[in-house]
Design a protein around this motif. Structure first.
Motif, PDB file in Angstrom:
ATOM      1  N   PRO A  54      83.304   3.285  75.828  1.00 33.71           N
ATOM      2  CA  PRO A  54      82.681   2.005  76.176  1.00 33.71           C
ATOM      3  C   PRO A  54      81.159   2.096  76.074  1.00 33.71           C
ATOM      4  CG  PRO A  54      83.324   3.152  78.150  1.00 33.71           C
ATOM      5  CD  PRO A  54      83.846   3.960  76.977  1.00 33.71           C
ATOM      6  N   ALA A  55      80.550   0.983  75.733  1.00 34.46           N
ATOM      7  CA  ALA A  55      79.090   0.921  75.715  1.00 34.46           C
ATOM      8  C   ALA A  55      78.610   0.815  77.159  1.00 34.46           C
ATOM      9  CB  ALA A  55      78.623  -0.281  74.914  1.00 34.46           C
ATOM     10  N   ILE A  56      77.710   1.705  77.547  1.00 35.56           N
ATOM     11  CA  ILE A  56      77.228   1.733  78.928  1.00 35.56           C
ATOM     12  C   ILE A  56      75.772   1.315  78.936  1.00 35.56           C
ATOM     13  CG2 ILE A  56      76.802   3.184  80.941  1.00 35.56           C
ATOM     14  CD1 ILE A  56      79.122   4.940  79.989  1.00 35.56           C
ATOM     15  N   ASP A  57      75.477   0.280  79.693  1.00 34.21           N
ATOM     16  CA  ASP A  57      74.100  -0.166  79.828  1.00 34.21           C
ATOM     17  C   ASP A  57      73.376   0.745  80.804  1.00 34.21           C
ATOM     18  OD1 ASP A  57      74.491  -2.321  78.145  1.00 34.21           O
ATOM     19  OD2 ASP A  57      75.114  -3.639  79.771  1.00 34.21           O
ATOM     20  N   PRO A  58      72.115   1.080  80.528  1.00 33.55           N
ATOM     21  CA  PRO A  58      71.371   1.906  81.473  1.00 33.55           C
ATOM     22  C   PRO A  58      71.131   1.128  82.759  1.00 33.55           C
ATOM     23  CG  PRO A  58      69.921   1.102  79.746  1.00 33.55           C
ATOM     24  CD  PRO A  58      71.322   0.695  79.374  1.00 33.55           C
ATOM     25  N   PRO A  59      70.998   1.829  83.884  1.00 36.05           N
ATOM     26  CA  PRO A  59      70.748   1.123  85.143  1.00 36.05           C
ATOM     27  C   PRO A  59      69.388   0.441  85.097  1.00 36.05           C
ATOM     28  CG  PRO A  59      70.473   3.472  85.444  1.00 36.05           C
ATOM     29  CD  PRO A  59      71.006   3.272  84.044  1.00 36.05           C
ATOM     30  N   PRO A 110      84.022  12.417  53.874  1.00 39.12           N
ATOM     31  CA  PRO A 110      84.217  11.059  53.373  1.00 39.12           C
ATOM     32  C   PRO A 110      83.066  10.129  53.720  1.00 39.12           C
ATOM     33  CG  PRO A 110      85.646  11.467  55.235  1.00 39.12           C
ATOM     34  CD  PRO A 110      84.967  12.771  54.909  1.00 39.12           C
ATOM     35  N   GLY A 111      82.193  10.490  54.654  1.00 37.89           N
ATOM     36  CA  GLY A 111      81.065   9.625  55.032  1.00 37.89           C
ATOM     37  C   GLY A 111      81.512   8.510  55.959  1.00 37.89           C
ATOM     38  N   PRO A 112      80.564   7.670  56.374  1.00 38.33           N
ATOM     39  CA  PRO A 112      80.909   6.598  57.309  1.00 38.33           C
ATOM     40  C   PRO A 112      81.728   5.520  56.613  1.00 38.33           C
ATOM     41  CG  PRO A 112      78.632   6.413  56.624  1.00 38.33           C
ATOM     42  CD  PRO A 112      79.160   7.697  56.051  1.00 38.33           C
ATOM     43  N   LYS A 113      82.556   4.877  57.396  1.00 37.97           N
ATOM     44  CA  LYS A 113      83.347   3.775  56.869  1.00 37.97           C
ATOM     45  C   LYS A 113      82.436   2.583  56.661  1.00 37.97           C
ATOM     46  CE  LYS A 113      87.676   5.192  58.939  1.00 37.97           C
ATOM     47  NZ  LYS A 113      88.781   4.833  59.783  1.00 37.97           N
ATOM     48  N   SER A 114      82.533   1.974  55.491  1.00 37.14           N
ATOM     49  CA  SER A 114      81.716   0.801  55.217  1.00 37.14           C
ATOM     50  C   SER A 114      82.586  -0.441  55.257  1.00 37.14           C
ATOM     51  CB  SER A 114      81.037   0.942  53.848  1.00 37.14           C
ATOM     52  OG  SER A 114      82.026   1.065  52.847  1.00 37.14           O
ATOM     53  N   PRO A 115      81.977  -1.586  55.559  1.00 34.03           N
ATOM     54  CA  PRO A 115      82.769  -2.811  55.598  1.00 34.03           C
ATOM     55  C   PRO A 115      83.371  -3.113  54.230  1.00 34.03           C
ATOM     56  CG  PRO A 115      80.617  -3.139  56.602  1.00 34.03           C
ATOM     57  CD  PRO A 115      80.614  -1.795  55.959  1.00 34.03           C
ATOM     58  N   SER A 116      84.578  -3.577  54.249  1.00 34.17           N
ATOM     59  CA  SER A 116      85.284  -3.983  53.035  1.00 34.17           C
ATOM     60  C   SER A 116      86.218  -5.117  53.406  1.00 34.17           C
ATOM     61  CB  SER A 116      86.045  -2.794  52.454  1.00 34.17           C
ATOM     62  OG  SER A 116      87.100  -2.436  53.322  1.00 34.17           O
ATOM     63  N   PRO A 117      86.861  -5.750  52.410  1.00 36.77           N
ATOM     64  CA  PRO A 117      87.789  -6.837  52.757  1.00 36.77           C
ATOM     65  C   PRO A 117      88.911  -6.361  53.671  1.00 36.77           C
ATOM     66  CG  PRO A 117      87.314  -6.857  50.409  1.00 36.77           C
ATOM     67  CD  PRO A 117      86.673  -5.628  50.979  1.00 36.77           C
ATOM     68  N   ASN A 118      89.386  -5.120  53.463  1.00 39.66           N
ATOM     69  CA  ASN A 118      90.465  -4.613  54.320  1.00 39.66           C
ATOM     70  C   ASN A 118      89.931  -4.145  55.676  1.00 39.66           C
ATOM     71  OD1 ASN A 118      92.129  -5.079  52.192  1.00 39.66           O
ATOM     72  ND2 ASN A 118      92.140  -2.943  51.474  1.00 39.66           N
ATOM     73  N   ASN A 119      88.663  -3.747  55.716  1.00 42.68           N
ATOM     74  CA  ASN A 119      88.047  -3.258  56.942  1.00 42.68           C
ATOM     75  C   ASN A 119      86.719  -4.008  57.100  1.00 42.68           C
ATOM     76  OD1 ASN A 119      87.247  -1.830  59.151  1.00 42.68           O
ATOM     77  ND2 ASN A 119      86.820   0.091  58.057  1.00 42.68           N
ATOM     78  N   PRO A 120      86.738  -5.226  57.714  1.00 41.88           N
ATOM     79  CA  PRO A 120      85.555  -6.066  57.744  1.00 41.88           C
ATOM     80  C   PRO A 120      84.360  -5.470  58.483  1.00 41.88           C
ATOM     81  CG  PRO A 120      87.313  -7.040  59.041  1.00 41.88           C
ATOM     82  CD  PRO A 120      87.865  -5.821  58.382  1.00 41.88           C
ATOM     83  N   SER A 121      84.559  -4.642  59.463  1.00 42.90           N
ATOM     84  CA  SER A 121      83.422  -4.069  60.183  1.00 42.90           C
ATOM     85  C   SER A 121      83.809  -2.703  60.730  1.00 42.90           C
ATOM     86  CB  SER A 121      83.010  -4.985  61.344  1.00 42.90           C
ATOM     87  OG  SER A 121      84.046  -5.035  62.301  1.00 42.90           O
ATOM     88  N   PRO A 122      82.825  -1.848  60.902  1.00 41.89           N
ATOM     89  CA  PRO A 122      83.132  -0.549  61.508  1.00 41.89           C
ATOM     90  C   PRO A 122      83.705  -0.747  62.909  1.00 41.89           C
ATOM     91  CG  PRO A 122      80.894  -0.574  60.633  1.00 41.89           C
ATOM     92  CD  PRO A 122      81.431  -1.972  60.549  1.00 41.89           C
ATOM     93  N   LYS A 123      84.407   0.264  63.388  1.00 40.04           N
ATOM     94  CA  LYS A 123      85.063   0.186  64.696  1.00 40.04           C
ATOM     95  C   LYS A 123      84.029  -0.004  65.807  1.00 40.04           C
ATOM     96  CE  LYS A 123      88.242   2.683  67.654  1.00 40.04           C
ATOM     97  NZ  LYS A 123      88.953   3.911  67.895  1.00 40.04           N
ATOM     98  N   SER A 124      84.256  -0.982  66.646  1.00 37.20           N
ATOM     99  CA  SER A 124      83.358  -1.218  67.779  1.00 37.20           C
ATOM    100  C   SER A 124      83.815  -0.364  68.951  1.00 37.20           C
ATOM    101  CB  SER A 124      83.368  -2.701  68.161  1.00 37.20           C
ATOM    102  OG  SER A 124      84.666  -3.065  68.571  1.00 37.20           O
ATOM    103  N   PRO A 125      82.929  -0.160  69.923  1.00 30.97           N
ATOM    104  CA  PRO A 125      83.313   0.662  71.081  1.00 30.97           C
ATOM    105  C   PRO A 125      84.542   0.086  71.766  1.00 30.97           C
ATOM    106  CG  PRO A 125      80.985   0.109  71.165  1.00 30.97           C
ATOM    107  CD  PRO A 125      81.591  -0.646  70.028  1.00 30.97           C
ATOM    108  N   GLY A 126      85.487   0.932  72.014  1.00 32.85           N
ATOM    109  CA  GLY A 126      86.718   0.508  72.673  1.00 32.85           C
ATOM    110  C   GLY A 126      86.828   1.173  74.022  1.00 32.85           C
ATOM    111  N   PRO A 127      88.026   1.186  74.588  1.00 30.80           N
ATOM    112  CA  PRO A 127      88.210   1.798  75.911  1.00 30.80           C
ATOM    113  C   PRO A 127      87.884   3.284  75.923  1.00 30.80           C
ATOM    114  CG  PRO A 127      90.191   0.606  75.231  1.00 30.80           C
ATOM    115  CD  PRO A 127      89.228   0.568  74.098  1.00 30.80           C
ATOM    116  N   GLU A 128      88.040   3.986  74.754  1.00 28.38           N
ATOM    117  CA  GLU A 128      87.738   5.419  74.745  1.00 28.38           C
ATOM    118  C   GLU A 128      86.237   5.668  74.836  1.00 28.38           C
ATOM    119  OE1 GLU A 128      91.525   4.755  72.563  1.00 28.38           O
ATOM    120  OE2 GLU A 128      89.529   4.253  71.884  1.00 28.38           O
TER     121      GLU A 128
END
Length: 179
Positions: free
Chosen positions: A76-81, A56-74
Motif C-alpha cells: 500500500p502507498a503510505i503517506d508520511p505523517p 525483461p525490463g519494466p512493463k510498459s503500457p499496452s492495449p493488453n496491459n493499459p497501465s503498470p500495476k498500482s499499489p495493492g494490498p501487498e
C-alpha cells in the motif's frame, strides 16, 4: 538437505545460487575440507548458456496491459505523517515559589506557560531534584510541593521544559525552623 528448511526441486534453498555454494566451497577448501558437488561442470567445459530473457525490463503500457500495476494490498502507498505543529508560548514562562518559608516546611513551586504535556526538569540551586520529571498539563501549568531542609538563606529553583527548552527561575528565602 537439512530438515525443516524449504527447498525447491533443484535442492537449493530459496534465494541460494550456485555462486553462493561455490564461495562456501572455496572457503571450506582453504580450511582443508574436501567437498564434492553433484552436477558441477567439468573444469574446462563451456559454461551453460542462459535460457530466455535475463532482464525483461519494466512493463510498459499496452492495449493488453493499459497501465503498470498500482499499489495493492501487498504494497500500500503510505503517506508520511504530518509535521508536528509548532508550539508557541502564550506568554512569558513563569516560575513562582513559596517566597519565604521555614526549614522543614513544605514549599510549592508552580510553572506557567510551558508546552502542554512536556516533561519539566526542576532543579534546586543548580542540582536536579531527584526524579521529579513533572509534566505540564493541557493548560501549560504544573506545580510541585517539596518538604526539605535547606540551609537558611536564599535559594533558587529553576525549571526547564525538556522539549521546548523554555526555562524560568525563582528565588525563595529560607528562615530558621520554628520549634
Amino acid at each position: 538437505m537439512p530438515a525443516g528448511l524449504p527447498h525447491d526441486r533443484s535442492g537449493l534453498a530459496p534465494g541460494a545460487t550456485r555462486a553462493h555454494f561455490a564461495a562456501a566451497a572455496a572457503i571450506l577448501a582453504v580450511a582443508g575440507c574436501q567437498i564434492q558437488v553433484e552436477d558441477d561442470p567439468v573444469p574446462g567445459s563451456p559454461a551453460p548458456k542462459p535460457v530466455g530473457p535475463q532482464n525483461p525490463g519494466p512493463k510498459s503500457p499496452s492495449p493488453n496491459n493499459p497501465s503498470p500495476k498500482s499499489p495493492g494490498p501487498e504494497s500500500p502507498a503510505i503517506d508520511p505523517p504530518p509535521p508536528p505543529k509548532r508550539w508557541f508560548s502564550r506568554g512569558k514562562t513563569v516560575l513562582t515559589g513559596c517566597g519565604t518559608f521555614a526549614r522543614f516546611e513544605d514549599c510549592t513551586v508552580q510553572g506557567i506557560n510551558f508546552k502542554p504535556g512536556e516533561k519539566i526538569q526542576l532543579s534546586f540551586d543548580g542540582y536536579p531534584i531527584f526524579n521529579p520529571f513533572l509534566r505540564a498539563d493541557k493548560t501549560s501549568w504544573w506545580d510541585y510541593t517539596r518538604g526539605h531542609n535547606p540551609s537558611v538563606g536564599p535559594h533558587t529553583y529553576t525549571a526547564r521544559g525538556l522539549e521546548s527548552g523554555v526555562e524560568a527561575s525563582t528565588t525563595v528565602q529560607v528562615t530558621p525552623a520554628k520549634f
